[in-house]
Design an enzyme around this catalytic site. Structure first.
Site, short mmCIF file in Angstrom:
data_model
loop_
_atom_site.label_atom_id
_atom_site.label_comp_id
_atom_site.label_asym_id
_atom_site.label_seq_id
_atom_site.Cartn_x
_atom_site.Cartn_y
_atom_site.Cartn_z
N GLY A 21 12.89 0.90 -6.96
CA GLY A 21 12.51 0.21 -5.73
C GLY A 21 13.20 -1.14 -5.59
O GLY A 21 14.21 -1.39 -6.24
N LEU A 44 14.77 -1.92 -2.96
CA LEU A 44 16.04 -1.27 -2.61
C LEU A 44 17.01 -2.23 -1.93
O LEU A 44 16.62 -3.07 -1.13
CB LEU A 44 15.77 -0.07 -1.71
CG LEU A 44 14.86 1.00 -2.31
CD1 LEU A 44 14.70 2.17 -1.34
CD2 LEU A 44 15.40 1.51 -3.64
N HIS A 84 21.53 0.87 -3.85
CA HIS A 84 20.70 2.08 -3.85
C HIS A 84 21.03 2.96 -2.64
O HIS A 84 21.12 4.19 -2.75
CB HIS A 84 19.21 1.73 -3.78
CG HIS A 84 18.70 0.91 -4.93
ND1 HIS A 84 18.30 -0.40 -4.80
CD2 HIS A 84 18.50 1.23 -6.24
CE1 HIS A 84 17.87 -0.85 -5.97
NE2 HIS A 84 17.98 0.10 -6.86
N GLN A 105 23.72 3.26 -18.90
CA GLN A 105 22.71 4.22 -18.45
C GLN A 105 23.38 5.52 -18.00
O GLN A 105 22.89 6.62 -18.32
CB GLN A 105 21.93 3.59 -17.29
CG GLN A 105 20.94 4.49 -16.63
CD GLN A 105 20.02 3.69 -15.72
OE1 GLN A 105 19.07 3.07 -16.16
NE2 GLN A 105 20.30 3.70 -14.43
P1 AMP Z 1 17.36 0.56 -10.38
O1 AMP Z 1 16.43 0.61 -9.20
O2 AMP Z 1 17.87 -0.81 -10.67
O3 AMP Z 1 16.82 1.28 -11.57
O4 AMP Z 1 18.65 1.38 -9.95
C1 AMP Z 1 18.57 2.68 -9.45
C2 AMP Z 1 19.96 3.24 -9.34
O5 AMP Z 1 20.73 2.43 -8.46
C3 AMP Z 1 20.70 3.26 -10.69
O6 AMP Z 1 21.46 4.46 -10.78
C4 AMP Z 1 21.59 2.05 -10.58
O7 AMP Z 1 22.75 2.14 -11.37
C5 AMP Z 1 21.94 2.07 -9.10
N1 AMP Z 1 22.39 0.74 -8.67
C6 AMP Z 1 21.76 -0.44 -8.86
N2 AMP Z 1 22.51 -1.46 -8.38
C7 AMP Z 1 23.65 -0.91 -7.92
C8 AMP Z 1 24.84 -1.43 -7.32
N3 AMP Z 1 25.00 -2.74 -7.12
N4 AMP Z 1 25.81 -0.57 -6.97
C9 AMP Z 1 25.66 0.77 -7.18
N5 AMP Z 1 24.58 1.33 -7.72
C10 AMP Z 1 23.58 0.51 -8.09
#
Ligand code: AMP
Length: 279
Positions: A28, A30, A34, A150
């Site tokens: 979240g 977002l 995301h 990850q």
């Molecule tokens: P999180 O909500 O931070 O757990 O992220 C959820 C997904 O969004 C994960 O696969 C992250 O790698 C991806 N994500 C987070 N920030 C970015 C970004 N700046 N660019 C691309 N993907 C992202």
């Protein structure tokens, strides 16, 4: 778009979807990073399922689980403008009954870099992603390059456990000044936010050096260290030049590497990475 809170209901709604399903797991708060994953999934699959779950098992005892930004109404409004069919928002008790004890340990790759600084973090990540994949049964899982370790941990788990899902990694989305978008950027004060682009600036300097012919791993690490030392308010956790599969540190001349770093500004820990060379 259907908001679903229980595993049983998600399974029913998923069974009613015909055609391919892309899945975007999130915690979240977002942002455009995301949403790019959602758009990519929508462009490649007939249906998109997203989850919003701040997963307690991937946070250490002294980390920011309690204060992690949560704004479900805003997140749902953002997803309403996309092609997401189902949004899974389970309560913690739905994902982790009180007597749940099973954990997924992916091995050495989960213990390096982020894993060394956040013991147990990737066990929590792997366990929740495996559970979500079993619940959602997607054809493809969409992850961000921003969290490179990850992506590698999950790729390894998917391969080792024969999970029937394709892993798709999407490019890191950045602010105009280079800072990688992150839900945790919201913690930064204006002064800290002004310092934060130094992380990507250092990585970008390494990319330019590499393109100009400097391929020595130690020299590349040292270049980042020197660039970051210019901002004393930035406390470096690690600077890594590692192989792009197992994330082992490289020595000597490198042709293909993941350059990653983690640093703390004030109370906020930020990570970023770039990939050098082609496989
Ligand atoms: P999180 O909500 O931070 O757990 O992220 C959820 C997904 O969004 C994960 O696969 C992250 O790698 C991806 N994500 C987070 N920030 C970015 C970004 N700046 N660019 C691309 N993907 C992202």
């Amino acid at each position: 778009m259907q908001l679903i809170e229980s595993i049983a209901e998600l399974r029913r709604a998923r069974a009613a979807l015909t055609g391919s399903v892309g899945f975007v797991p999130t915690m979240g708060a977002l942002h455009r990073g995301h949403l790019e994953l959602v758009h990519r999934a929508a462009s490649e699959q007939q249906h998109v399922v997203a989850s919003i779950f701040v997963n307690p098992t991937q946070f250490g005892a002294n980390e920011d689980f309690a204060r992690y930004p949560r704004d479900l109404a805003r997140d749902l409004a953002a997803l309403a403008d996309t092609r997401v069919s189902l949004v899974f928002v389970p309560p913690v008790t739905e994902m982790y009954p009180a007597d749940a004890t099973t954990r997924i340990d992916v091995g050495p790759i989960a213990e390096r870099l982020e894993g060394a600084h956040r013991p147990g973090h990737f066990t929590g990540v792997a366990t929740v992603v495996a559970k979500l994949c079993h619940i959602v049964t997607p054809d493809a899982l969409y992850l961000g390059q921003k969290d490179v370790q990850q992506t590698l941990v999950i790729r390894r788990m998917v391969r080792d456990l024969d999970l029937p899902v394709r892993v798709v990694v999407c490019p890191t989305v950045r602010e105009p000044d280079g800072l990688a978008l992150s839900s945790r950027n919201a913690y930064l004060s204006p002064a800290e936010r002004a310092l934060a682009p130094a992380l990507f600036a250092a990585l970008d300097a390494v990319a330019r050096c590499f393109a100009a012919g400097e391929h020595d791993a130690d020299t590349l690490r040292e270049l980042i260290r020197q660039r970051l030392a210019a901002s004393p308010a930035l406390v470096v956790d690690y600077i890594s030049v590692a192989d792009p599969v197992a994330l082992r540190e490289l020595d000597g001349l490198v042709e293909h590497a993941v350059v990653s770093l983690a640093a703390t500004i004030g109370r906020t820990r930020l990570i970023d990475n770039i990939v050098l060379g082609t496989p």
